[in-house]
Design a protein around this motif. Structure first.
Motif, PDB file in Angstrom:
ATOM      1  N   LEU A  42      18.021 -30.762  14.383  1.00 31.90           N
ATOM      2  CA  LEU A  42      18.044 -31.629  15.554  1.00 31.90           C
ATOM      3  C   LEU A  42      17.253 -32.907  15.317  1.00 31.90           C
ATOM      4  O   LEU A  42      17.648 -33.990  15.784  1.00 31.90           O
ATOM      5  N   ALA A  43      16.158 -32.796  14.584  1.00 32.97           N
ATOM      6  CA  ALA A  43      15.370 -33.989  14.283  1.00 32.97           C
ATOM      7  C   ALA A  43      16.173 -34.969  13.425  1.00 32.97           C
ATOM      8  O   ALA A  43      16.188 -36.177  13.699  1.00 32.97           O
ATOM      9  N   ARG A  44      16.855 -34.473  12.404  1.00 28.31           N
ATOM     10  CA  ARG A  44      17.667 -35.349  11.564  1.00 28.31           C
ATOM     11  C   ARG A  44      18.821 -35.946  12.355  1.00 28.31           C
ATOM     12  O   ARG A  44      19.190 -37.110  12.152  1.00 28.31           O
ATOM     13  N   ARG A  45      19.402 -35.151  13.246  1.00 19.44           N
ATOM     14  CA  ARG A  45      20.497 -35.670  14.051  1.00 19.44           C
ATOM     15  C   ARG A  45      20.020 -36.793  14.962  1.00 19.44           C
ATOM     16  O   ARG A  45      20.689 -37.825  15.103  1.00 19.44           O
ATOM     17  N   GLU A  47      17.426 -38.708  14.450  1.00 17.23           N
ATOM     18  CA  GLU A  47      17.082 -39.863  13.619  1.00 17.23           C
ATOM     19  C   GLU A  47      18.331 -40.646  13.222  1.00 17.23           C
ATOM     20  O   GLU A  47      18.333 -41.878  13.225  1.00 17.23           O
ATOM     21  N   LEU A  48      19.406 -39.945  12.875  1.00 19.25           N
ATOM     22  CA  LEU A  48      20.653 -40.634  12.523  1.00 19.25           C
ATOM     23  C   LEU A  48      21.245 -41.348  13.729  1.00 19.25           C
ATOM     24  O   LEU A  48      21.775 -42.462  13.607  1.00 19.25           O
ATOM     25  N   THR A  49      21.140 -40.733  14.901  1.00 21.41           N
ATOM     26  CA  THR A  49      21.631 -41.376  16.116  1.00 21.41           C
ATOM     27  C   THR A  49      20.862 -42.662  16.399  1.00 21.41           C
ATOM     28  O   THR A  49      21.446 -43.694  16.750  1.00 21.41           O
ATOM     29  N   GLY A  50      19.540 -42.611  16.243  1.00 20.01           N
ATOM     30  CA  GLY A  50      18.743 -43.818  16.430  1.00 20.01           C
ATOM     31  C   GLY A  50      19.039 -44.883  15.391  1.00 20.01           C
ATOM     32  O   GLY A  50      19.038 -46.091  15.688  1.00 20.01           O
ATOM     33  N   PHE A  51      19.294 -44.448  14.175  1.00 24.05           N
ATOM     34  CA  PHE A  51      19.621 -45.392  13.102  1.00 24.05           C
ATOM     35  C   PHE A  51      20.934 -46.120  13.399  1.00 24.05           C
ATOM     36  O   PHE A  51      21.028 -47.346  13.267  1.00 24.05           O
ATOM     37  N   LEU A  52      21.954 -45.375  13.816  1.00 22.12           N
ATOM     38  CA  LEU A  52      23.243 -46.001  14.115  1.00 22.12           C
ATOM     39  C   LEU A  52      23.165 -46.861  15.366  1.00 22.12           C
ATOM     40  O   LEU A  52      23.867 -47.870  15.477  1.00 22.12           O
ATOM     41  N   SER A  53      22.329 -46.462  16.325  1.00 22.34           N
ATOM     42  CA  SER A  53      22.135 -47.287  17.508  1.00 22.34           C
ATOM     43  C   SER A  53      21.528 -48.631  17.150  1.00 22.34           C
ATOM     44  O   SER A  53      21.910 -49.672  17.705  1.00 22.34           O
ATOM     45  N   TRP A  54      20.587 -48.634  16.210  1.00 23.15           N
ATOM     46  CA  TRP A  54      20.021 -49.905  15.749  1.00 23.15           C
ATOM     47  C   TRP A  54      21.028 -50.693  14.932  1.00 23.15           C
ATOM     48  O   TRP A  54      21.170 -51.908  15.094  1.00 23.15           O
ATOM     49  N   GLN A  75      10.918 -43.814   8.720  1.00 20.11           N
ATOM     50  CA  GLN A  75      11.486 -42.620   9.330  1.00 20.11           C
ATOM     51  C   GLN A  75      12.976 -42.506   9.095  1.00 20.11           C
ATOM     52  O   GLN A  75      13.520 -41.404   8.969  1.00 20.11           O
ATOM     53  N   HIS A  76      13.688 -43.654   9.037  1.00 17.68           N
ATOM     54  CA  HIS A  76      15.144 -43.647   8.921  1.00 17.68           C
ATOM     55  C   HIS A  76      15.621 -44.100   7.556  1.00 17.68           C
ATOM     56  O   HIS A  76      16.822 -44.391   7.396  1.00 17.68           O
ATOM     57  N   ALA A  77      14.763 -44.148   6.564  1.00 22.16           N
ATOM     58  CA  ALA A  77      15.191 -44.598   5.235  1.00 22.16           C
ATOM     59  C   ALA A  77      16.244 -43.676   4.635  1.00 22.16           C
ATOM     60  O   ALA A  77      17.132 -44.125   3.902  1.00 22.16           O
ATOM     61  N   TRP A  78      16.166 -42.385   4.922  1.00 20.64           N
ATOM     62  CA  TRP A  78      17.117 -41.437   4.340  1.00 20.64           C
ATOM     63  C   TRP A  78      18.527 -41.631   4.872  1.00 20.64           C
ATOM     64  O   TRP A  78      19.508 -41.199   4.226  1.00 20.64           O
ATOM     65  N   CYS A  79      18.680 -42.289   6.019  1.00 18.09           N
ATOM     66  CA  CYS A  79      20.017 -42.481   6.596  1.00 18.09           C
ATOM     67  C   CYS A  79      20.895 -43.380   5.734  1.00 18.09           C
ATOM     68  O   CYS A  79      22.133 -43.296   5.807  1.00 18.09           O
ATOM     69  N   GLU A 341      20.726 -33.054   0.601  1.00 22.78           N
ATOM     70  CA  GLU A 341      20.403 -34.009  -0.459  1.00 22.78           C
ATOM     71  C   GLU A 341      20.224 -35.421   0.072  1.00 22.78           C
ATOM     72  O   GLU A 341      19.714 -36.286  -0.643  1.00 22.78           O
ATOM     73  N   HIS A 342      20.620 -35.677   1.317  1.00 18.99           N
ATOM     74  CA  HIS A 342      20.436 -37.009   1.883  1.00 18.99           C
ATOM     75  C   HIS A 342      18.977 -37.276   2.242  1.00 18.99           C
ATOM     76  O   HIS A 342      18.469 -38.373   2.013  1.00 18.99           O
ATOM     77  N   TYR A 343      18.304 -36.284   2.839  1.00 16.88           N
ATOM     78  CA  TYR A 343      16.910 -36.499   3.239  1.00 16.88           C
ATOM     79  C   TYR A 343      15.909 -35.845   2.292  1.00 16.88           C
ATOM     80  O   TYR A 343      14.710 -36.041   2.438  1.00 16.88           O
ATOM     81  N   THR A 344      16.368 -35.049   1.346  1.00 17.36           N
ATOM     82  CA  THR A 344      15.490 -34.515   0.303  1.00 17.36           C
ATOM     83  C   THR A 344      16.150 -34.736  -1.057  1.00 17.36           C
ATOM     84  O   THR A 344      16.622 -33.789  -1.688  1.00 17.36           O
ATOM     85  N   PRO A 345      16.243 -35.988  -1.483  1.00 19.82           N
ATOM     86  CA  PRO A 345      16.899 -36.253  -2.773  1.00 19.82           C
ATOM     87  C   PRO A 345      16.114 -35.651  -3.925  1.00 19.82           C
ATOM     88  O   PRO A 345      14.890 -35.523  -3.880  1.00 19.82           O
ATOM     89  N   LYS A 346      16.850 -35.272  -4.952  1.00 14.18           N
ATOM     90  CA  LYS A 346      16.209 -34.706  -6.122  1.00 14.18           C
ATOM     91  C   LYS A 346      15.406 -35.775  -6.850  1.00 14.18           C
ATOM     92  O   LYS A 346      15.881 -36.898  -7.022  1.00 14.18           O
TER      93      LYS A 346
END
Length: 386
Positions: A42-45, A47-54, A75-79, A341-346
């Motif tokens: 839910l936190a990632r969801r 964050e992505l919603t806020g990123f797309l809103s911006w 906070q939204h760099a992974w998006c 892998e989007h928010y925890t890249p290797k």
């Protein structure tokens, strides 16, 4: 975790107030251990919603963050790692419009929309060449009609990918091409007459008016056709135009007038000027211009990049990907695209170099005793003067 049972004794948890941040606290009545249930999905969801809103809005990162915007970026760099892809449905549309948009970084995005204005495909390329258009068109089924500006690369791709599709050339682009040759105020009577014919294209609404326009074009050629064929020879010319190539012995005297007429004559012969007067099999009216994709997509993308100016070339492309995805027909929820892998890249592996045995150095800068080159100390390193 998210379990409703205690992680120590596996008993059922009950609510026990909230934390200072407002999160629900849970307690085990058996062993007394307290915990909170975390939902990173839910936190990632959110964050992505806020990123797309911006990204699709007008607010800046500083306004959303309440500070310098640094916290929002962190906070939204992974998006930015998510690459949305428009699903291909395989539906045969009554009309498709195609156009390309160039970015400042040297990239070009090819876009296709259907009759309702939804984006159905996009392709990144360095230019609007034939290979790029063929790559995108190969993913889509041929529609009943196609509206485009008539680029050379696109027309070549259509002949190999969609050979049987009815083509409508954008009449506004035709008028612009004629204006580029004749200017807005031609000096000759032939240029003025041809200019009036081009301006009348966007006012034709019936087959009778189209036939009248074609007759007027033939009448123009009967009256001024000799100017289209007139030549000027280098040996007889009072002056040589700057566009004449060195060693060119002759050229058409009214070259720009010839180009404008040949454009209209070729499009009339190919029957791509008045395709919009014949509806599709389902009765759908075909557009005569590409205004729908120019104003509904290209203008919006330019506004998006202008609002968030300063983005890198990679982020500009990702922003356009998201806009096209959100304006496609029935896109899946953006949260469904999130992967771990989007928010925890290797982490990238450090580069290691394996050196082969180089052997003895044939030439070096080190000091060796064998050559008599080393740091000397004591009286042996001083010179004595008598």
């Amino acid at each position: 975790g998210n379990s409703k049972h205690c992680g120590v004794c596996a008993q059922v948890l009950v609510k026990n107030g909230r934390t200072a941040a407002g999160t629900q606290r849970w307690i085990c009545q058996s062993c007394g251990s307290s915990s909170v249930r975390r939902r990173p999905d839910l936190a990632r969801r959110n964050e992505l919603t806020g990123f797309l809103s911006w990204l699709t809005g007008k607010a800046s990162q500083r306004e959303l963050d309440g500070g310098t915007g640094r916290s929002f970026r962190a906070q939204h760099a992974w998006c930015w790692n998510i690459t949305p892809s428009i699903p291909v449905t395989g539906e045969i549309y009554p009309e498709v419009q195609l156009d390309g948009l160039y970015l400042d970084g040297g990239w070009c995005v090819l876009i296709a929309i259907n009759h309702t204005g939804h984006v159905i495909a996009r392709q990144w390329a360095m230019s609007e060449n034939q290979a790029a258009w063929e790559t995108m068109l190969a993913r889509l089924p041929p529609p009943e009609a196609l509206v485009c500006d008539g680029g050379a690369g696109l027309l070549a791709a259509l002949r190999t990918t969609w050979p049987g599709v009815r083509l409508q050339r954008c009449l506004v682009h035709v008028q612009r091409n004629v204006r580029r040759q004749l200017t807005t105020k031609p000096r000759t009577e032939a240029g003025k007459s041809l200019r009036r014919l081009s301006l009348a294209l966007t006012k034709i609404t019936t087959q009778t008016e189209a036939t009248t326009w074609l007759k007027a074009l033939n009448a123009w050629h009967s009256q001024y056709g000799h100017l289209v064929k007139q030549r000027t020879y280098r040996t007889q010319a009072p002056f040589i135009p700057g566009w004449v190539r060195p060693g060119q012995h002759w050229w058409f005297t009214h070259d720009r007038l010839r180009r404008a007429y040949r454009l209209l004559e070729r499009l009339a012969r190919e029957e791509t000027l008045f395709t919009y007067l014949e509806p599709t099999l389902e009765g759908h009216a075909i557009n005569a211009t590409t205004n729908q994709i120019e104003g509904g997509v290209n203008a919006q993308l330019r506004h998006l990049l202008r609002t968030h100016r300063g983005m890198t070339s990679t982020h500009q492309r990702r922003a356009i990907d998201w806009w096209c995805y959100l304006h496609s027909e029935n896109p899946p929820a953006p949260a469904d695209l999130i992967r771990p892998e989007h928010y925890t890249p290797k982490p990238a592996r450090p580069a290691t170099t394996i050196e082969t045995n180089p052997g003895p150095a044939s030439y070096d800068t080190g000091l060796t005793a064998e050559e008599g080159l080393w740091t000397r100390s004591g009286w042996a390193g001083r010179s004595h003067h008598t």
